[in-house]
Design an enzyme around this catalytic site. Sequence first.
Site, PDB file in Angstrom:
ATOM      1  N   THR A  76       5.083   7.415  -1.293  1.00 43.36           N
ATOM      2  CA  THR A  76       5.661   6.425  -0.399  1.00 43.36           C
ATOM      3  C   THR A  76       5.545   5.067  -1.081  1.00 43.36           C
ATOM      4  O   THR A  76       4.576   4.801  -1.786  1.00 43.36           O
ATOM      5  CB  THR A  76       4.925   6.367   0.946  1.00 43.36           C
ATOM      6  OG1 THR A  76       3.584   5.881   0.747  1.00 43.36           O
ATOM      7  CG2 THR A  76       4.880   7.724   1.627  1.00 43.36           C
ATOM      8  N   MET A 119       0.836  -1.191   0.000  1.00 40.96           N
ATOM      9  CA  MET A 119       0.000   0.000   0.000  1.00 40.96           C
ATOM     10  C   MET A 119       0.871   1.241   0.000  1.00 40.96           C
ATOM     11  O   MET A 119       1.933   1.256   0.617  1.00 40.96           O
ATOM     12  CB  MET A 119      -0.931   0.008   1.205  1.00 40.96           C
ATOM     13  CG  MET A 119      -1.866  -1.197   1.261  1.00 40.96           C
ATOM     14  SD  MET A 119      -2.928  -1.320  -0.181  1.00 40.96           S
ATOM     15  CE  MET A 119      -3.759  -2.862   0.153  1.00 40.96           C
ATOM     16  N   CYS A 120       0.439   2.286  -0.681  1.00 40.09           N
ATOM     17  CA  CYS A 120       1.276   3.469  -0.863  1.00 40.09           C
ATOM     18  C   CYS A 120       0.410   4.716  -0.892  1.00 40.09           C
ATOM     19  O   CYS A 120      -0.813   4.656  -1.027  1.00 40.09           O
ATOM     20  CB  CYS A 120       2.073   3.387  -2.163  1.00 40.09           C
ATOM     21  SG  CYS A 120       2.917   1.819  -2.444  1.00 40.09           S
ATOM     22  N   THR A 121       1.063   5.868  -0.791  1.00 39.23           N
ATOM     23  CA  THR A 121       0.410   7.164  -0.912  1.00 39.23           C
ATOM     24  C   THR A 121       1.199   8.015  -1.894  1.00 39.23           C
ATOM     25  O   THR A 121       2.430   7.980  -1.903  1.00 39.23           O
ATOM     26  CB  THR A 121       0.354   7.875   0.454  1.00 39.23           C
ATOM     27  OG1 THR A 121      -0.308   7.040   1.398  1.00 39.23           O
ATOM     28  CG2 THR A 121      -0.378   9.207   0.350  1.00 39.23           C
ATOM     29  N   ARG A 133      -5.613   7.670   4.571  1.00 41.88           N
ATOM     30  CA  ARG A 133      -4.410   8.309   4.031  1.00 41.88           C
ATOM     31  C   ARG A 133      -4.769   9.307   2.933  1.00 41.88           C
ATOM     32  O   ARG A 133      -4.124  10.357   2.789  1.00 41.88           O
ATOM     33  CB  ARG A 133      -3.431   7.248   3.519  1.00 41.88           C
ATOM     34  CG  ARG A 133      -2.709   6.504   4.634  1.00 41.88           C
ATOM     35  CD  ARG A 133      -1.699   5.499   4.112  1.00 41.88           C
ATOM     36  NE  ARG A 133      -2.315   4.277   3.635  1.00 41.88           N
ATOM     37  CZ  ARG A 133      -2.413   3.892   2.383  1.00 41.88           C
ATOM     38  NH1 ARG A 133      -1.896   4.668   1.414  1.00 41.88           N
ATOM     39  NH2 ARG A 133      -2.988   2.767   2.034  1.00 41.88           N
TER      40      ARG A 133
END
Length: 333
Positions: free
Chosen positions: A19, A1-3, A225
């Site tokens: 990220t 998972m990323c942002t 997020r």
Amino acid sequence: MCTSLTYTNSRGDHFLDRTMDFDLDFDARIMVMPRHYTVAGDAGTYTTQYGFVGAGRQLDHEMYSDGVNEHGLAIAALYFPSNVQYLEDTPADKLGIAPQDFVAWALGNASSLTDLAAKVQQVALIDVPTEMLGGTPPLHFIVSNRTGQTKLLEPTSGDLHLIDDPVGVMTNSPRLDWHLQNLSTYGTLTNQERPLAPLMGKTLKTQGPGTGALGLPGDFTSPSRFIRTTFLKNYADQTTTIPGSLNLLQHLLNAVTIPKGVKLKDDGHSDYTQYRGYMSLTDLAYYLEPYDNQVLQGVTLSDDLLDNLTEPTEYPITHAVHLQDLTATQPSK
């Protein structure tokens, strides 16, 4: 998972940042891809027209998770579970690209968002596993250019097309339209102080500044997020220089950076932010910040590099924690 998020400072310098959150350490390093280079991709070969720099690895072939090319087009791939739809075979009238190869193909062959929007219509994302993951990663993509215009590619059907991202933020599932609708739940958030109304005849006092952000979600789920990043991007003081903007973006990503151990999966493995990538679209530079060294390490696509590079080139990353000892300096009086 990323942002991921985009940012434009007061001078008009534009950035795309992300990220990389995963339980498997990719050992990413900065890699520069030359112009006119043929890549043996997982779904078939393709050739780059343009040079680019980003976070990548030289595995069985060159693979990238994000980067910026010589025209200032930047892209990042993030997980999009339970939403993707890939094709099993390449249609006769399209170019088959494995999802894990899309970032490199797009950076190597699109000079603008308009160019990419036209070219993805001739591309099919093919369900071909990558050896590193033991399967085909479910991905969607955020793309931006030097003007700050930002679009997403959500491969929810065999026909690919770019969609507008008005807030310049992307996390993971659900789809963008759901995230945008979910923003309305937090439409009362502000950076201003809000006085508390009396309750049951009792005058309430705040415990300190910050009442305007009461209710801002602090967990690491994708919807939270997305909300947190959009809020911080909207209210952060604008910067005027590229170094100042990179510093601000480090602070913004701090709010969604995941330390090891605080987000465990069902199998007991920990998702964590193994690196943060910063793409400066104005000066065509890529900066990588690994988990264990919060100093930005970068490579710029200079004319000399673009004109003379003939093979993909990796730049190893320094992982040692950086400490600056000031005892040897003369203290000011």
